[in-house]
Design a protein around this motif. Structure first.
Motif, PDB file in Angstrom:
ATOM      1  N   ALA A 213     -37.996  10.368   5.912  1.00 21.58           N
ATOM      2  CA  ALA A 213     -39.327  10.583   6.495  1.00 21.58           C
ATOM      3  C   ALA A 213     -39.281  10.454   8.012  1.00 21.58           C
ATOM      4  O   ALA A 213     -39.894  11.259   8.734  1.00 21.58           O
ATOM      5  CB  ALA A 213     -40.324   9.584   5.904  1.00 21.58           C
TER       6      ALA A 213
ATOM      7  N   THR B  20     -42.817  17.187  -1.240  1.00 20.54           N
ATOM      8  CA  THR B  20     -43.972  16.435  -1.720  1.00 20.54           C
ATOM      9  C   THR B  20     -43.847  16.217  -3.223  1.00 20.54           C
ATOM     10  O   THR B  20     -43.752  17.171  -3.987  1.00 20.54           O
ATOM     11  CB  THR B  20     -45.281  17.182  -1.409  1.00 20.54           C
ATOM     12  OG1 THR B  20     -45.326  17.460  -0.001  1.00 20.54           O
ATOM     13  CG2 THR B  20     -46.471  16.344  -1.789  1.00 20.54           C
TER      14      THR B  20
ATOM     15  N   ARG C  96     -37.626  13.556   9.424  1.00 21.29           N
ATOM     16  CA  ARG C  96     -38.504  14.719   9.368  1.00 21.29           C
ATOM     17  C   ARG C  96     -39.611  14.618  10.432  1.00 21.29           C
ATOM     18  O   ARG C  96     -40.022  15.634  11.004  1.00 21.29           O
ATOM     19  CB  ARG C  96     -39.101  14.866   7.966  1.00 21.29           C
ATOM     20  CG  ARG C  96     -38.039  15.126   6.896  1.00 21.29           C
ATOM     21  CD  ARG C  96     -38.666  15.321   5.512  1.00 21.29           C
ATOM     22  NE  ARG C  96     -39.340  16.602   5.442  1.00 21.29           N
ATOM     23  CZ  ARG C  96     -40.581  16.784   5.031  1.00 21.29           C
ATOM     24  NH1 ARG C  96     -41.318  15.744   4.681  1.00 21.29           N
ATOM     25  NH2 ARG C  96     -41.116  17.987   4.987  1.00 21.29           N
TER      26      ARG C  96
ATOM     27  N   GLN D 256     -36.185   7.096   1.173  1.00 26.23           N
ATOM     28  CA  GLN D 256     -37.333   7.881   1.609  1.00 26.23           C
ATOM     29  C   GLN D 256     -37.700   7.570   3.059  1.00 26.23           C
ATOM     30  O   GLN D 256     -38.055   8.473   3.815  1.00 26.23           O
ATOM     31  CB  GLN D 256     -38.518   7.631   0.688  1.00 26.23           C
ATOM     32  CG  GLN D 256     -38.359   8.243  -0.698  1.00 26.23           C
ATOM     33  CD  GLN D 256     -39.639   8.224  -1.484  1.00 26.23           C
ATOM     34  OE1 GLN D 256     -40.451   7.291  -1.372  1.00 26.23           O
ATOM     35  NE2 GLN D 256     -39.853   9.228  -2.311  1.00 26.23           N
ATOM     36  N   ARG D 257     -37.631   6.318   3.444  1.00 22.41           N
ATOM     37  CA  ARG D 257     -37.969   5.961   4.823  1.00 22.41           C
ATOM     38  C   ARG D 257     -37.063   6.686   5.812  1.00 22.41           C
ATOM     39  O   ARG D 257     -37.534   7.257   6.809  1.00 22.41           O
ATOM     40  CB  ARG D 257     -37.844   4.452   5.032  1.00 22.41           C
ATOM     41  CG  ARG D 257     -38.126   4.018   6.477  1.00 22.41           C
ATOM     42  CD  ARG D 257     -38.020   2.507   6.648  1.00 22.41           C
ATOM     43  NE  ARG D 257     -38.396   2.115   8.002  1.00 22.41           N
ATOM     44  CZ  ARG D 257     -37.533   1.999   9.010  1.00 22.41           C
ATOM     45  NH1 ARG D 257     -36.238   2.245   8.818  1.00 22.41           N
ATOM     46  NH2 ARG D 257     -37.966   1.643  10.216  1.00 22.41           N
TER      47      ARG D 257
ATOM     48  N   TYR E 141     -41.800  11.427   1.253  1.00 22.42           N
ATOM     49  CA  TYR E 141     -40.837  11.951   2.235  1.00 22.42           C
ATOM     50  C   TYR E 141     -41.505  12.324   3.555  1.00 22.42           C
ATOM     51  O   TYR E 141     -40.940  13.034   4.364  1.00 22.42           O
ATOM     52  CB  TYR E 141     -40.085  13.139   1.639  1.00 22.42           C
ATOM     53  CG  TYR E 141     -39.189  12.711   0.507  1.00 22.42           C
ATOM     54  CD1 TYR E 141     -37.996  12.040   0.766  1.00 22.42           C
ATOM     55  CD2 TYR E 141     -39.547  12.948  -0.818  1.00 22.42           C
ATOM     56  CE1 TYR E 141     -37.178  11.620  -0.274  1.00 22.42           C
ATOM     57  CE2 TYR E 141     -38.741  12.537  -1.863  1.00 22.42           C
ATOM     58  CZ  TYR E 141     -37.556  11.867  -1.580  1.00 22.42           C
ATOM     59  OH  TYR E 141     -36.749  11.439  -2.612  1.00 22.42           O
ATOM     60  N   GLY E 142     -42.740  11.841   3.748  1.00 21.12           N
ATOM     61  CA  GLY E 142     -43.343  11.896   5.069  1.00 21.12           C
ATOM     62  C   GLY E 142     -44.244  13.065   5.369  1.00 21.12           C
ATOM     63  O   GLY E 142     -44.794  13.147   6.475  1.00 21.12           O
ATOM     64  N   GLU E 143     -44.467  13.974   4.427  1.00 20.35           N
ATOM     65  CA  GLU E 143     -45.237  15.179   4.751  1.00 20.35           C
ATOM     66  C   GLU E 143     -46.674  14.863   5.122  1.00 20.35           C
ATOM     67  O   GLU E 143     -47.216  15.444   6.069  1.00 20.35           O
ATOM     68  CB  GLU E 143     -45.194  16.172   3.589  1.00 20.35           C
ATOM     69  CG  GLU E 143     -45.769  17.546   3.919  1.00 20.35           C
ATOM     70  CD  GLU E 143     -44.899  18.346   4.887  1.00 20.35           C
ATOM     71  OE1 GLU E 143     -45.386  19.374   5.426  1.00 20.35           O
ATOM     72  OE2 GLU E 143     -43.714  17.974   5.096  1.00 20.35           O
TER      73      GLU E 143
ATOM     74  N   SER F 187     -47.140   4.131   8.048  1.00 20.67           N
ATOM     75  CA  SER F 187     -46.870   4.439   6.648  1.00 20.67           C
ATOM     76  C   SER F 187     -45.963   3.365   6.054  1.00 20.67           C
ATOM     77  O   SER F 187     -45.016   2.908   6.704  1.00 20.67           O
ATOM     78  CB  SER F 187     -46.212   5.816   6.529  1.00 20.67           C
ATOM     79  OG  SER F 187     -46.122   6.209   5.175  1.00 20.67           O
TER      80      SER F 187
ATOM     81  N   VAL G  99     -42.970   4.264  10.215  1.00 25.22           N
ATOM     82  CA  VAL G  99     -42.709   4.065   8.792  1.00 25.22           C
ATOM     83  C   VAL G  99     -42.070   2.692   8.616  1.00 25.22           C
ATOM     84  O   VAL G  99     -40.971   2.442   9.104  1.00 25.22           O
ATOM     85  CB  VAL G  99     -41.794   5.165   8.213  1.00 25.22           C
ATOM     86  CG1 VAL G  99     -41.592   4.934   6.709  1.00 25.22           C
ATOM     87  CG2 VAL G  99     -42.389   6.551   8.452  1.00 25.22           C
TER      88      VAL G  99
ATOM     89  N   THR H  88     -45.073   6.264   1.368  1.00 19.85           N
ATOM     90  CA  THR H  88     -44.713   7.315   2.329  1.00 19.85           C
ATOM     91  C   THR H  88     -44.260   8.604   1.672  1.00 19.85           C
ATOM     92  O   THR H  88     -44.526   9.694   2.194  1.00 19.85           O
ATOM     93  CB  THR H  88     -43.575   6.808   3.245  1.00 19.85           C
ATOM     94  OG1 THR H  88     -43.962   5.566   3.830  1.00 19.85           O
ATOM     95  CG2 THR H  88     -43.231   7.814   4.312  1.00 19.85           C
TER      96      THR H  88
ATOM     97  N   THR I 173     -43.503   1.996   2.811  1.00 20.34           N
ATOM     98  CA  THR I 173     -42.683   2.381   1.663  1.00 20.34           C
ATOM     99  C   THR I 173     -41.755   1.243   1.314  1.00 20.34           C
ATOM    100  O   THR I 173     -41.433   0.400   2.161  1.00 20.34           O
ATOM    101  CB  THR I 173     -41.875   3.660   1.956  1.00 20.34           C
ATOM    102  OG1 THR I 173     -41.130   4.025   0.779  1.00 20.34           O
ATOM    103  CG2 THR I 173     -40.885   3.451   3.103  1.00 20.34           C
TER     104      THR I 173
END
Length: 423
Positions: free
Chosen positions: A241, A168, A244, A237-238, A214-216, A230, A256, A212, A232
């Motif tokens: 994410a 995050t 994850r 990052q997509r 990293y998706g947490e 989400s 995403v 987004t 982005t």
């Protein structure tokens, strides 16, 4: 804690920056001898009044005592500031021409006294000497993609080195200070849960996340039973994410999209956005808030987290090109809390129902990131990031931490509500 080079020596050092990658660090922009001399006089006069201990190579010193700042190459230091103001100050650090055993403490003094550093006569002539915002960094749909990629597509492995296990990249919310690094993940979850609670996210909620990371947050919302879309602009990052979300077992409830917020469609029960407005640019703030309004269903709730600056600093900030914009967040501009509320009022049917500030928590978050980044410098280097980059990031994290510690920056969580017309 010593951030970098604990045993600074008052001698000039050659810039380590490769000219092709860091042209303005390796070869400082030229300032006339007169401008450099005037800058040196203004800088030294300002430093004399500050609670700092400033040592210049050659034996000169300034300040009333306090955190140590050592200027190894006064000629280049003053020349850079004379040529490009605070951009030059940051580039001088990147080049190793000045340093501080406690960088945050020194920068906090400068941030606290920022309004006093430049004489009023020079402030009135700011338009003549302050670098202007480059038009190429406007956050048009195409420009925003380039600006976001500049920072967030650097390397997922780089961010993983200094963030906690939740990955995050925004302020946490702690129970008390100081905190231990092993509690950072819990503090990030506390922040996320507060936002999801504000948005009313739960079983069956249609939730739009703008930005987004990293998706947490998307994963945690999906675990509550929400169905998350989400958005982005970062391909790096997509990809992470989505991976994850699969590992967390919520891939069927998390979508995403590589999509600009202006391209979003549909309506949602809740909208959440964490520290994304800082990348929008003032020119597009009305569009941003109108988009929140358009995407939020009647009766819906939007939860935003935003870094803010004092309202009286916005006139100078909106036109000035800064070191952070040049090297870290191109196209970025922090709003003030007043600007956020004004744009909500003037451009939407939404209501600001709640606002909570917690700047001290961001200072603590940045401290933990900065310490981890410093401790893992060898691993950063192993990823291919050179000494100039490492000094850039050390300065960026310390500079930001100092902003929150001095009170020049704050971070807010907002609850925006939309009246249900059917009632």
């Amino acid at each position: 804690m010593t951030i970098v080079e604990p045993h600074c020596t008052p001698v000039a050092r050659e810039a380590a920056a490769p000219p092709a990658q860091w042209p303005d660090v390796a070869a400082p922009p030229a300032a006339s001898p007169l401008r450099t001399a005037v800058t040196a006089a203004v800088v030294r006069r300002a430093l004399e009044r500050l609670p700092l201990q400033v040592r210049f190579a050659g034996g000169h010193s300034a300040g009333r005592g306090g955190p140590l700042l050592e200027v190894r190459d006064p000629k280049r230091f003053h020349g850079r500031i004379g040529a490009s103001g605070l951009i030059g100050f940051g580039e001088s650090y990147m080049a190793g021409e000045w340093d501080a055993p406690d960088l945050v403490a020194a920068l906090t003094v400068l941030a606290t006294h920022a309004a006093e550093l430049i004489p009023p006569s020079l402030q009135r002539l700011r338009g003549l000497w302050a670098p202007r915002q480059p038009g190429a960094r406007r956050n048009t749909p195409e420009g925003a993609r380039a600006n976001i990629s500049h920072h967030y597509d650097l390397s997922n492995d780089l961010f993983a080195l200094f963030l906690d296990d939740t990955l995050t990249y925004s302020s946490a919310v702690f129970r008390g200070f100081p905190t231990r690094r092993d509690l950072l993940a819990a503090a990030q979850h506390r922040k996320i849960d507060r936002l999801l609670d504000l948005a009313g996210a739960g079983e069956g909620t249609r939730l739009l996340e703008i930005g987004t990371g990293y998706g947490e947050l998307a994963i945690r919302a999906a675990a509550r039973g929400a169905r998350v879309t989400s958005l982005t602009l970062s391909r790096e990052q997509r990809a992470l994410a989505l991976e994850r979300a699969r590992e967390a077992g919520v891939a069927d409830r998390v979508r995403v999209d590589l999509c600009d917020y202006r391209e979003a469609r549909g309506t949602y029960d809740a909208v959440v956005s964490v520290e994304m407005i800082e990348a929008v640019g003032e020119e597009f703030w009305p569009v941003h808030f109108r988009t929140l309004d358009a995407r939020l269903a009647p009766g819906g709730r939007a939860a935003l987290q935003a870094i803010t600056m004092p309202h009286d600093r916005m006139p100078a900030s909106r036109t000035t090109h800064t070191w952070i914009q040049k090297y870290v967040f191109p196209g970025g501009l922090l709003p003030s809390a007043e600007a956020v509320e004004q744009h909500v009022r003037d451009h939407t049917r939404l209501t600001v129902a709640r606002r909570d500030g917690f700047g001290a928590h961001y200072a603590e978050t940045l401290r933990l990131w900065r310490e981890r980044f410093t401790e893992r410098a060898d691993e950063v280097a192993a990823l291919g990031f050179d000494e100039t980059f490492r000094r850039l990031w050390t300065f960026s994290l310390a500079y930001s931490e100092a902003g929150f510690r001095s009170g020049c920056l704050d971070v807010q969580q907002y609850l925006l509500t939309k009246e249900n017309a059917a009632r």
